[in-house]
Design a protein around this motif. Structure first.
Motif: not given
Length: 355
Positions: A196-201
């Motif tokens: 989920s790093l693409d969305r959250l960070t």
């Protein structure tokens, strides 16, 4: 394979870059850079891209509190192990890497100090893409997702763990507790899935800092500010002399103020509004740049960044406008970091507005 290793030769570029991303705030990075040199020694540490990880979770870490106190009471080693252990105990998740809570300022450096202490790689992402003052201005919070469980602590074993709290509540409680920790504390937050790093960070923020630092290192006394600014992907708002600095204390406890710069050419007056960071630029009263974009003031002679805390009347400076992370210009999150989030009653100035 890691995208790169970070060693002692990279620290100068990292320090320069995170200082620019600090937008005038985020603390004095020279001290953090010395701390990292001492921690790394002749070693090096992995800086991984998101694609170098097959899965698992990363933990955001950093420092919270008064950066002025940080320079007076340096970390002694062992600050991050207790807060990470608290998060692991609470969630049952062993992280595969760390990310900084913010790439701007000292937190863009101390994440590597924490990584050395914990034996984990650093992942090329953060929660702000710049420096911002509050926990509820993290990307995760702006998306409406929890920051908690969250732990703050220090090397003496003092520890505070928060869970099931909103981001504004966590911000209030952490801020009020910092005096019990001597002004600053290490922090670790809820593990984030790598998937989920693409969305959250904000991905790539540390690489951006290293690139900015490498270009900024070319700023010499004979350099043309506009050429250096162009190499940074920035534009020059004004070259001139600081004629007035006004400071006052805001209700929330953060320092507020204004900086007035008279342009060398034409005599225009450029006003910068600041609250820990430079937030808004106006030319003869007309807004030309604002948060979430990044505003920097640098010494004209050598390009040395001038923080909100140290800017003084009479200084010969150059004010720069760097594009902010595209994440913050998304309609669903821009309000969290727009001028009104700091009490400035003005719409955010879109990128590309003429100066």
């Amino acid at each position: 394979m890691p995208i790169r290793y970070l060693g002692e030769p990279d620290i100068d570029h990292l320090a320069r870059g995170v200082t620019l991303l600090g937008s005038g705030g985020g603390g004095q990075t020279e001290t953090a850079a010395r701390l990292l040199r001492r921690s790394l020694g002749a070693g090096r540490i992995e800086l991984l891209g998101r694609d170098e990880l097959d899965g698992g979770h990363v933990v955001p870490v950093g420092l919270v509190g008064a950066v002025s106190v940080f320079t007076e009471r340096l970390p002694s080693g062992g600050e991050w192990a207790p807060v990470l252990a608290a998060i692991v105990e609470r969630t049952g998740i062993d992280p595969v890497g760390l990310i900084p809570i913010e790439a701007g300022g000292i937190n863009g450096i101390v994440v590597f100090v924490a990584a050395v202490e914990l034996g984990l790689p650093v992942v090329d992402a953060d929660l702000q893409g710049r420096a911002l003052p509050r926990l509820d201005q993290m990307s995760v919070a702006a998306l409406g997702e929890p920051l908690t469980p969250l732990a703050i602590g220090d090397v003496s074993g003092r520890l505070l763990v928060l869970d099931r709290l909103s981001a504004p509540a966590a911000e209030r409680i952490v801020r009020s507790a910092l005096s019990e920790f001597g002004g600053w504390a290490a922090i670790a937050m809820r593990p984030l899935p790598v998937a989920s790093l693409d969305r959250l960070t904000i991905l790539g923020s540390l690489s951006r800092a290293l690139r900015l630092g490498a270009h900024h290192a070319a700023w010499t006394r004979t350099a043309d500010p506009r050429e250096v600014a162009a190499s940074l992907g920035a534009r020059v708002l004004v070259t001139g002399r600081v004629v007035e600095v006004v400071r006052y204390r805001a209700e929330a406890g953060f320092g507020r103020g204004s900086v007035i710069i008279r342009a060398d050419r034409g005599g225009s007056l450029v006003r910068l509004e600041m609250e820990n960071e430079y937030l808004l630029a106006l030319v003869d009263g007309r807004p030309v740049a604002s948060t979430p974009d990044i505003l920097c003031v640098v010494d004209r002679a050598g390009g040395l960044p001038v923080s909100c805390d140290t800017v003084r009347g009479g200084a010969e400076v150059v004010a720069l406008h760097l594009p902010g992370p595209p994440f913050w210009w998304r309609p669903e999150v821009v309000g969290a970091v727009a001028p009104r989030a700091f009490g400035l009653d003005i719409e955010p100035v879109p990128p590309g507005e003429p100066a």
